[in-house]
Design a protein around this motif. Structure first.
Motif, short mmCIF file in Angstrom:
data_model
loop_
_atom_site.label_atom_id
_atom_site.label_comp_id
_atom_site.label_asym_id
_atom_site.label_seq_id
_atom_site.Cartn_x
_atom_site.Cartn_y
_atom_site.Cartn_z
N MET A 1 52.80 9.31 15.68
CA MET A 1 52.09 8.47 15.18
C MET A 1 50.97 8.16 15.98
O MET A 1 49.55 8.03 15.46
N ARG A 2 51.01 8.20 17.23
CA ARG A 2 49.92 7.94 18.09
C ARG A 2 48.65 9.03 18.02
O ARG A 2 47.59 8.74 17.94
N ASP A 3 49.13 10.26 17.84
CA ASP A 3 48.32 11.33 17.75
C ASP A 3 47.45 11.46 16.49
O ASP A 3 46.44 11.63 16.46
N THR A 4 48.16 11.02 15.62
CA THR A 4 47.81 11.04 14.03
C THR A 4 46.68 9.93 14.16
O THR A 4 45.69 10.17 13.53
N LEU A 5 46.87 9.09 14.57
CA LEU A 5 45.85 7.87 14.39
C LEU A 5 44.55 8.02 15.51
O LEU A 5 43.67 7.75 15.28
N GLN A 6 45.04 8.53 16.53
CA GLN A 6 43.77 9.11 17.59
C GLN A 6 42.81 9.96 16.96
O GLN A 6 41.77 9.89 16.86
N ALA A 7 43.65 10.94 16.08
CA ALA A 7 42.79 11.95 15.28
C ALA A 7 41.78 11.16 14.31
O ALA A 7 40.80 11.72 14.21
N LEU A 8 42.59 10.38 13.50
CA LEU A 8 41.78 9.58 12.42
C LEU A 8 40.84 8.93 13.29
O LEU A 8 39.59 8.94 12.72
N SER A 10 39.01 9.48 15.74
CA SER A 10 37.90 10.27 16.35
C SER A 10 37.09 10.70 15.25
O SER A 10 35.89 11.58 15.47
N THR A 11 37.35 10.74 13.94
CA THR A 11 36.40 10.91 12.93
C THR A 11 35.58 9.94 12.62
O THR A 11 34.66 10.26 11.84
N ALA A 18 32.27 3.77 20.72
CA ALA A 18 32.56 2.83 21.35
C ALA A 18 33.82 2.96 22.14
O ALA A 18 34.15 2.47 23.42
N GLY A 19 34.38 4.27 22.12
CA GLY A 19 35.43 4.57 23.05
C GLY A 19 36.86 4.20 22.71
O GLY A 19 37.69 4.16 23.71
N PHE A 20 37.23 3.87 21.65
CA PHE A 20 38.58 3.25 21.09
C PHE A 20 39.51 4.32 21.24
O PHE A 20 39.32 5.74 21.12
#
Length: 137
Positions: A1-8, A10-11, A18-20
């Motif tokens: 889930m973390r990787d999926t949300l990080q990919a989202l 980054s879009t 901001a560097g979230f």
């Protein structure tokens, strides 16, 4: 889930600027981190700008909701600023309070992390999000 949300994340141009960074994601929970940049994140007194406080809370709540409801959009969010936004890094932790078919209720806390590593509460927030239907195929 973390990787999926990080990919989202980054879009979104704003999130990249901001560097979230999504540091944790589980069913109904999300945690984001953002490093402090005094040259472009402060308000007139040098604290984290309230716009960024709101953005961190809103994004973390949306990501927590997405872990249980898929793609969502905010219909309401509120922010309570509790202390000046001071820290070398900011950490926001969000969780789903209740997930229904039409609305997802979430809450979050934003902390400033000092040089000592200690987290100090800066703000809290609540959101109501609406799950989006997938487009017809």
């Amino acid at each position: 889930m973390r990787d999926t949300l990080q990919a989202l994340s980054s879009t979104a141009t704003f999130n990249r600027w901001a560097g979230f960074e999504v540091v944790r994601a589980e069913a109904g929970e999300a945690e984001l981190r953002m490093d402090w940049r005094p040259e472009d994140m402060g308000q007139y007194a040098g604290f984290l700008h309230a716009g960024l406080i709101g953005a961190l809370l809103d994004t973390a709540c949306g990501f927590a909701a997405a872990t249980v409801a898929g793609q969502v959009t905010a219909s309401h969010f509120s922010v309570n600023c509790i202390a000046p936004g001071v820290g070398r890094r900011f950490v926001v932790r969000a969780r789903v309070v209740k997930a229904g078919r039409r609305q997802v209720f979430t809450t979050a806390e934003l902390f400033g992390q000092g040089e000592d590593g200690e987290l100090r509460l800066v703000a809290t927030g609540d959101t109501i999000l609406v799950p989006l239907e997938s487009p017809a195929r």
